[in-house]
Design a protein around this motif. Structure first.
Motif, short mmCIF file in Angstrom:
data_model
loop_
_atom_site.label_atom_id
_atom_site.label_comp_id
_atom_site.label_asym_id
_atom_site.label_seq_id
_atom_site.Cartn_x
_atom_site.Cartn_y
_atom_site.Cartn_z
N GLU A 90 47.46 37.11 31.89
CA GLU A 90 46.69 35.93 32.31
C GLU A 90 47.62 34.86 32.87
OE1 GLU A 90 44.18 34.59 29.10
OE2 GLU A 90 42.87 36.35 29.27
N TRP A 133 39.13 34.19 39.99
CA TRP A 133 39.22 35.59 39.59
C TRP A 133 37.83 36.18 39.36
CZ3 TRP A 133 37.47 37.68 35.10
CH2 TRP A 133 37.23 36.82 34.02
N LYS A 139 40.35 38.46 33.48
CA LYS A 139 41.34 37.72 34.26
C LYS A 139 42.70 38.39 34.22
CE LYS A 139 43.46 33.13 34.43
NZ LYS A 139 43.44 31.80 33.78
#
Length: 186
Positions: A42, A77, A150
């Motif tokens: 992430e 995203w 993500k």
């Protein structure tokens, strides 16, 4: 074992009998090393986002497919995952690049409604992208895009950025314009 079989039969009958019923499965939350890995991925996505890579990738895809399909609705995203999840846009993109390079295109499912068909489209994209010149190490796993997380979308963005560089080497137009490299402060 018998209970699992009955639940599976119920899920199959529910999903095949009524298209309006959706079964949503969720994974257990990450813990330990898996949690740390997820957070690092992430963070890598956040770094790419700060550089502007997702935005540049989306702009390039929109330019390549202009007039053929609706543009992506943003460059978060979540928006990118939703836009690419069924693999149709990915297959359209790689087929257009391959056709321009004089390479054969491949059929794909244009109406991908089931997860299996979506995954087939994504696999077709990866196979054709590698044949086009994207290194195998730059490809992403099908689940990276279909899971809608993500952390794994960084792999998708990096693959598409790499595809843009390969297309540039093959003189495809519109050119992929990567984000400017960060300047070092001395």
């Amino acid at each position: 074992s018998h209970q699992v079989l009955c639940i599976n039969k119920l899920l199959v009958s529910l999903s095949s009998s009524s298209p309006s019923i959706q079964i949503i499965m969720s994974r257990a939350s990450k813990s330990g090393d898996a949690y740390k890995t997820e957070k690092k991925l992430e963070q890598k996505y956040d770094e790419e986002e700060q550089l502007g890579t997702p935005q540049k990738v989306v702009e390039w895809i929109n330019g390549v497919l202009a007039g053929e399909v609706a543009n992506a609705k943003g460059h978060t995203w979540e928006a990118i995952a939703a836009y690419l999840k069924d693999g149709v846009i990915l297959c359209m993109l790689i087929n257009k690049l391959r056709q321009s390079a004089g390479m054969p295109t491949e059929k794909y499912q244009k109406k991908a409604k089931t997860p299996f068909v979506m995954m087939q489209n994504v696999e077709t994209f990866n196979k054709l992208a590698q044949d086009y010149g994207v290194p195998a190490t730059a490809l992403f796993q099908t689940s990276d895009i279909t899971d809608g997380r993500k952390a794994t979308m960084v792999n998708v963005i990096n693959c598409l950025s790499q595809l843009g560089f390969v297309a540039n080497k093959k003189s495809f137009s519109p050119q992929y314009e990567p984000p400017a490299a960060p300047s070092a402060a001395f």
